[in-house]
Enzyme design. Structure first.
Site, PDB file in Angstrom:
ATOM      1  N   HIS A 363       3.037   4.393   9.334  1.00  0.00           N
ATOM      2  CA  HIS A 363       2.075   3.315   9.050  1.00  0.00           C
ATOM      3  C   HIS A 363       2.354   2.017   9.785  1.00  0.00           C
ATOM      4  O   HIS A 363       1.725   1.002   9.481  1.00  0.00           O
ATOM      5  CB  HIS A 363       2.041   3.030   7.548  1.00  0.00           C
ATOM      6  CG  HIS A 363       1.531   4.166   6.729  1.00  0.00           C
ATOM      7  ND1 HIS A 363       0.217   4.296   6.354  1.00  0.00           N
ATOM      8  CD2 HIS A 363       2.164   5.251   6.234  1.00  0.00           C
ATOM      9  CE1 HIS A 363       0.067   5.408   5.650  1.00  0.00           C
ATOM     10  NE2 HIS A 363       1.239   6.005   5.558  1.00  0.00           N
ATOM     11  N   LYS A 556      -5.506 -10.554   2.720  1.00  0.00           N
ATOM     12  CA  LYS A 556      -4.542  -9.492   3.012  1.00  0.00           C
ATOM     13  C   LYS A 556      -3.159 -10.128   2.908  1.00  0.00           C
ATOM     14  O   LYS A 556      -3.040 -11.350   2.790  1.00  0.00           O
ATOM     15  CB  LYS A 556      -4.775  -8.888   4.400  1.00  0.00           C
ATOM     16  CG  LYS A 556      -4.959  -9.918   5.533  1.00  0.00           C
ATOM     17  CD  LYS A 556      -5.277  -9.241   6.856  1.00  0.00           C
ATOM     18  CE  LYS A 556      -6.764  -9.002   7.097  1.00  0.00           C
ATOM     19  NZ  LYS A 556      -7.111  -7.652   7.483  1.00  0.00           N
ATOM     20  N   ARG A 557      -2.088  -9.304   2.920  1.00  0.00           N
ATOM     21  CA  ARG A 557      -0.760  -9.880   2.917  1.00  0.00           C
ATOM     22  C   ARG A 557      -0.622 -10.893   4.050  1.00  0.00           C
ATOM     23  O   ARG A 557      -1.222 -10.721   5.125  1.00  0.00           O
ATOM     24  CB  ARG A 557       0.290  -8.761   3.073  1.00  0.00           C
ATOM     25  CG  ARG A 557       0.473  -7.937   1.812  1.00  0.00           C
ATOM     26  CD  ARG A 557       0.939  -8.776   0.654  1.00  0.00           C
ATOM     27  NE  ARG A 557       2.304  -9.204   0.831  1.00  0.00           N
ATOM     28  CZ  ARG A 557       3.360  -8.645   0.246  1.00  0.00           C
ATOM     29  NH1 ARG A 557       3.186  -7.623  -0.585  1.00  0.00           N
ATOM     30  NH2 ARG A 557       4.576  -9.091   0.450  1.00  0.00           N
ATOM     31  N   LYS A 562      -0.755 -10.592  11.375  1.00  0.00           N
ATOM     32  CA  LYS A 562      -2.146 -10.561  10.901  1.00  0.00           C
ATOM     33  C   LYS A 562      -2.892 -11.855  11.250  1.00  0.00           C
ATOM     34  O   LYS A 562      -4.099 -11.944  11.133  1.00  0.00           O
ATOM     35  CB  LYS A 562      -2.189 -10.310   9.395  1.00  0.00           C
ATOM     36  CG  LYS A 562      -1.655  -8.925   8.981  1.00  0.00           C
ATOM     37  CD  LYS A 562      -1.688  -8.768   7.468  1.00  0.00           C
ATOM     38  CE  LYS A 562      -1.003  -7.488   6.978  1.00  0.00           C
ATOM     39  NZ  LYS A 562      -1.847  -6.285   7.176  1.00  0.00           N
ATOM     40  N   THR A 667      -7.513  -1.356   6.185  1.00  0.00           N
ATOM     41  CA  THR A 667      -8.488  -0.617   5.387  1.00  0.00           C
ATOM     42  C   THR A 667      -9.490  -1.577   4.739  1.00  0.00           C
ATOM     43  O   THR A 667     -10.602  -1.179   4.405  1.00  0.00           O
ATOM     44  CB  THR A 667      -7.798   0.227   4.287  1.00  0.00           C
ATOM     45  OG1 THR A 667      -6.779  -0.557   3.667  1.00  0.00           O
ATOM     46  CG2 THR A 667      -7.174   1.473   4.897  1.00  0.00           C
ATOM     47  N   LYS A 671     -13.718  -1.702   3.823  1.00  0.00           N
ATOM     48  CA  LYS A 671     -14.301  -2.089   2.532  1.00  0.00           C
ATOM     49  C   LYS A 671     -15.368  -3.169   2.721  1.00  0.00           C
ATOM     50  O   LYS A 671     -16.441  -3.116   2.114  1.00  0.00           O
ATOM     51  CB  LYS A 671     -13.207  -2.613   1.590  1.00  0.00           C
ATOM     52  CG  LYS A 671     -12.223  -1.533   1.179  1.00  0.00           C
ATOM     53  CD  LYS A 671     -10.967  -2.100   0.511  1.00  0.00           C
ATOM     54  CE  LYS A 671      -9.882  -1.030   0.501  1.00  0.00           C
ATOM     55  NZ  LYS A 671      -8.549  -1.546   0.141  1.00  0.00           N
TER      56      LYS A 671
HETATM   57  C1  26V Z   1       7.555  -1.114   4.686  1.00  0.00           C
HETATM   58  C2  26V Z   1       8.667  -1.579   4.087  1.00  0.00           C
HETATM   59  C3  26V Z   1       9.849  -1.732   4.899  1.00  0.00           C
HETATM   60  C4  26V Z   1      11.060  -1.722   4.056  1.00  0.00           C
HETATM   61  C5  26V Z   1      10.952  -2.674   2.901  1.00  0.00           C
HETATM   62  C6  26V Z   1       9.813  -2.342   2.006  1.00  0.00           C
HETATM   63  C7  26V Z   1       8.641  -1.883   2.728  1.00  0.00           C
HETATM   64  C8  26V Z   1       7.473  -1.726   2.026  1.00  0.00           C
HETATM   65  C9  26V Z   1       6.363  -1.270   2.639  1.00  0.00           C
HETATM   66  C10 26V Z   1       6.406  -0.960   3.958  1.00  0.00           C
HETATM   67  C11 26V Z   1       5.203  -0.420   4.557  1.00  0.00           C
HETATM   68  C12 26V Z   1       4.718  -1.225   5.673  1.00  0.00           C
HETATM   69  C13 26V Z   1       3.731  -0.451   6.359  1.00  0.00           C
HETATM   70  C14 26V Z   1       2.344  -0.710   5.876  1.00  0.00           C
HETATM   71  O1  26V Z   1       2.035  -1.153   4.794  1.00  0.00           O
HETATM   72  N1  26V Z   1       1.457  -0.355   6.730  1.00  0.00           N
HETATM   73  C15 26V Z   1       0.037  -0.520   6.513  1.00  0.00           C
HETATM   74  O2  26V Z   1      -0.483   0.745   6.172  1.00  0.00           O
HETATM   75  C16 26V Z   1      -1.879   0.701   5.963  1.00  0.00           C
HETATM   76  C17 26V Z   1      -2.295   2.072   5.494  1.00  0.00           C
HETATM   77  O3  26V Z   1      -2.096   3.011   6.496  1.00  0.00           O
HETATM   78  C18 26V Z   1      -2.564   0.283   7.243  1.00  0.00           C
HETATM   79  O4  26V Z   1      -3.949   0.204   7.006  1.00  0.00           O
HETATM   80  C19 26V Z   1      -2.043  -1.065   7.722  1.00  0.00           C
HETATM   81  O5  26V Z   1      -2.584  -1.368   8.972  1.00  0.00           O
HETATM   82  C20 26V Z   1      -0.538  -1.027   7.818  1.00  0.00           C
HETATM   83  O6  26V Z   1      -0.017  -2.310   8.082  1.00  0.00           O
END
Ligand code: 26V
Length: 824
Positions: A363, A556-557, A562, A667, A671
């Site tokens: 992701h 968004k975050r 972003k 996403t 929406k």
């Molecule tokens: C990564 C990490 C890294 C370690 C610490 C905790 C933590 C928590 C969450 C994440 C995930 C980051 C990746 C993420 O959220 N990606 C998003 O995924 C969406 C669904 O596929 C996508 O639409 C977004 O573009 C993407 O940023």
């Protein structure tokens, strides 16, 4: 076909009222005289829950009996939001409930809004998992979600004096949607050491001994499909001190405090969701969470398989395990350990089973988000798993060495172990090597991972292991639930609600582009949605915004990639432009409301500065009588799923403006368009596919392309950096103190002007401003604007998470739906 499906439980308004009242009086032990909205919410939820439970049990029986392959979706995050509204709509009894609640003296909206969001996720990745659960149930796939039952979800955000303040989200006070399963408890081991023993056949086996045991207790959440009896299960694990392990001895020896301390330490494992997204910090507790959840889930999955008495070779024919990012990668190692150490399978046979079972979705390409765990930390916590990882790596590297003899640099590059100080385990590589398929989440992203982080692996395994599944969203929550009036209008034109389960049916809407009444009603609905958001804004911020103005939304975050900073700098540019305009010029300008929302990770200082800048600009602009309605700037506090349900239907334009090549998919872009808002965006993530579907004339694209980003960054660092002249004026205003103490924004400004402008804010600024001018122009022609909106909606069918789940099921999981027989 399932529209009329009616299980036991209530079906009429009167029955619903009886059930609700019964639950308030008996289950909650409350008198009807002091039944407030919260009690009504609780009673109504319990009434609906009873209905779900019946179908849920039947679904589980049916799936066991059918003895076919199941999908297990492993995700550390499930951003579910509220459950009651969704349950009402999926069961098809919201109107019954509305009428019943009205009889009891309540407005259904007020009752629904009593529910606390289940906020067990950070952002896109967690919400995607929730949409997938909805689609898997709706499409009748035998599927389970596995996650952690955090006591604290993502923090609540308060804005105090223009700064973010984090408040803990304790959400489990009353949660009617979860069922504790105290009988389903798994012992999870940590620490200890590995010794070697001879088994009966004289085989040398590894035994993991000592250390400590923590219990994993299952909590189950029913996931109802839409217009189908299929009700799947989401199993969340909660940590608890193991009875045998700690407290007995200590209690007996009178060491009460130590015993309580041990219990608390055990419960800490599932206590909090880590609030970072896209930043890996390598904390041991997070690794503990990951193993705790993977081991409990694997134990559960393996136990279920063993009941079928099939040979181990049949495991991948019965089980597909999908990894949502690398967070569950230890599940790969855990299955290999179970098969080899506990079940006595030969290493190579076991590894074949593992690879055929797992698939991994990536992701993000951002290097700081790629998970790596320090070898010493892992050695201490999971000594046997580290051995297995080394063995997997050694066999993998031998294979690579045969394929690319003497290419030592290749071996160094692809090794699971990074030879740094300390050594690190690269989880994305482990996940790739342990899976049969790896996918990205939008076309550009899937191409990018093949040419960057997994380039060598494409050479090693060939291109077929790597694929794309473009993300999607569930039209049930994000159209029908969030925007009921639009859903109803569409249904009235298309002759029913089939589009909610086949979103491509929306394309028939293009036949109504000349239907005046239809267009008028469409416009009225958008206006009503804006009025509702304006009401929320005035209630929560005190700022009065004009619902006739163009609503420009970025929620968004908060993250530099972003580029909320680009947005707010653009807003300042607009403010300066308005201030310099004549009265005549001002008359021609469409009034605007710039709306921001989103959480910053608590330790992400730059993101917090961006929030503060937005609030500070709002403070000045909103109180500038000279500007009036021409521009308002608001920050919506605590953006979450239930707020998104109010915000999304109210946009005229929304912003998806990440530096090209950084946003894997996005996403919320989907929406917003599905709800009849246009978007301004970069050529990034799913924006590209949205453009292909809706047509270039229905989207406002701007900015540099992903392929040029590297060169531009290089030029910043090694050539000369030229600040965009309009942006320079914006910085001058900030430095002059136009938005308060300039020192608070120095780091933000200098990240662009002096430190390489990594996210290309200056390079894209001119194009961004010009494109916003095009938005202003286009908005003046309301008829043409409306036509763009309707046309776009009609072409959004591709972005249903149903399409997306079908692609996973066919290309990756190889599972079939289990369609329940229709009851008469
Ligand atoms: C990564 C990490 C890294 C370690 C610490 C905790 C933590 C928590 C969450 C994440 C995930 C980051 C990746 C993420 O959220 N990606 C998003 O995924 C969406 C669904 O596929 C996508 O639409 C977004 O573009 C993407 O940023």
């Amino acid at each position: 076909a399932w529209k009329k499906h009616s299980a036991q439980g209530f079906t009429t308004k009167e029955q619903f009222e009886d059930e609700t009242v019964r639950h308030v009086e008996t289950t909650l032990a409350r008198s009807l005289f002091n039944c407030d909205e919260l009690a009504a919410y609780s009673g109504a939820s319990l009434a609906f829950r009873d209905r779900l439970v019946i179908e849920w049990n039947k679904t589980q029986q049916r799936q066991t009996f059918a003895d076919q392959k199941r999908v297990y979706y492993l995700s550390l995050e499930f951003l579910m939001g509220r459950a009651l509204d969704n349950a009402m709509l999926n069961v098809g009894l919201k109107d019954v409930a509305r009428a019943g609640l009205k009889d009891l003296g309540f407005r259904i909206e007020d009752v629904i809004s009593q529910e606390h969001d289940a906020a067990l996720g950070n952002g896109g990745l967690g919400r995607l998992a929730a949409c997938f659960l909805d689609s898997m149930a709706t499409l009748n796939y035998p599927a389970w979600g596995y996650g952690l039952r955090y006591r604290y979800g993502i923090f609540k955000q308060e804005i105090v004096d223009g700064y973010q303040v984090e408040v803990p989200d304790y959400w489990l006070d009353f949660n009617p949607w979860e069922f504790p399963r105290h009988d389903i408890t798994v012992d999870i081991q940590f620490y200890g050491h590995v010794s070697r023993h001879q088994d009966e056949d004289g085989k040398n086996v590894a035994v993991w001994e000592g250390g400590e045991i923590v219990d994993a207790v299952a909590y189950d959440v029913p996931i109802p499909g839409f217009q189908t009896p299929t009700t799947n299960n989401l199993r969340l694990w909660s940590s608890k001190a193991s009875k045998g392990e700690f407290d007995f001895q200590k209690f007996n020896s009178g060491d009460y405090e130590a015993s309580v301390g041990d219990q608390q330490r055990a419960e800490t494992i599932s206590a909090v969701l880590y609030p970072n997204d896209n930043l890996e910090r390598g904390k041991e507790l997070r690794l503990k969470q990951q193993y705790f959840w993977c081991a409990a889930s694997l134990y559960d999955i393996v136990r279920r398989f063993k009941k079928s008495k099939k040979a181990w070779s049949a495991f991948p024919d019965m089980v597909a395990i999908q990894l949502n990012d690398t967070h569950p990668t230890l599940a790969i190692v855990e299955l290999q350990r179970i098969l080899v150490d506990l079940e006595g399978l030969d290493w190579v046979e076991a590894w074949g089973i593992v690879q055929n079972t797992f698939s991994y979705a990536n992701h993000t390409v951002m290097p700081e988000a790629l998970e790596k765990w320090s070898v010493p930390v892992m050695q201490n916590l999971l000594p046997r798993h580290l051995q297995i990882i080394y063995e997997v790596n050694s066999q993998f590297l031998q294979m690579v060495e045969k394929q690319f003899p003497k290419d030592r640099d290749m071996l160094r590059r692809v090794s699971i172990i990074e030879e740094s100080q300390p050594k690190m385990v690269r989880m994305a590589y482990l996940a790739t090597i342990g899976s049969h398929k790896v996918n990205g989440v939008a076309e550009l992203h899937s191409d990018l991972i093949k040419s960057t982080i997994f380039k060598d692996f494409v050479e090693i395994y060939g291109p077929d292991k790597f694929t794309n599944v473009t993300n999607g969203i569930t039209p049930r929550r994000w159209l029908h639930q969030a925007n009921p009036r639009l859903s109803e209008l569409i249904a009235s034109k298309l002759g029913g609600y089939e589009f909610l389960t086949d979103l491509t049916k929306l394309n028939k809407l293009e036949h109504f582009l000349d239907d005046k009444d239809f267009k008028k009603e469409w416009q009225e609905i958008k206006y009503a949605n804006k009025v509702r958001l304006a009401q929320h804004i005035v209630n929560t911020t005190g700022v009065r915004v004009n619902p006739k103005a163009l609503f420009d939304i970025q929620v968004k975050r908060i993250h530099e990639y972003k580029r909320q900073q680009l947005n707010i700098l653009g807003v300042i540019h607009r403010y300066l432009t308005i201030k310099a305009m004549s009265a005549e010029e001002r008359k021609k300008l469409a009034p605007r409301v710039s709306i921001f929302g989103g959480k910053a990770a608590p330790g992400y200082w730059m993101a917090k500065t961006v929030i503060h800048l937005v609030c500070s600009v709002g403070e000045v602009v909103n109180n500038d009588k000279d500007v009036g309605d021409l521009l308002k700037v608001v920050y919506i506090e605590d953006y979450n799923v239930s707020k998104a349900e109010i915000i999304t239907p109210a946009s005229d334009i929304s912003e998806h403006i990440s530096t090209a090549g950084t946003e894997a998919s996005g996403t919320s872009n989907m929406k917003f368009v599905l709800n009849g808002g246009l978007i301004i965006g970069t050529c990034d993530g799913a924006n590209i596919e949205i453009t292909r579907e809706v047509g270039e004339s229905n989207i406002f694209l701007f900015g540099n392309l992903a392929e040029d980003v590297e060169d531009l960054r290089h030029a910043h660092n090694y050539g000369s950096f030229k600040l965009d002249p309009d942006l320079a004026k914006v910085f001058d205003a900030i430095k002059d103190g136009a938005f308060g103490d300039a020192n608070r924004f120095t780091a933000l400004c200098s990240s662009i002007t002096d430190h390489g402008d990594y996210y290309l804010v200056s390079d894209d600024f001119n194009s961004y401003i010009k494109t916003h001018a095009l938005v202003d122009e286009a908005y003046k022609d309301q008829d043409a604007w409306l036509e763009k909106c309707i046309t776009s909606v009609s072409r959004m069918g591709f972005f249903s998470s149903d399409r997306c789940i079908q692609e996973y099921a066919e290309m990756i999981w190889n599972v079939e739906p289990l369609v329940p027989e229709q009851r008469n």
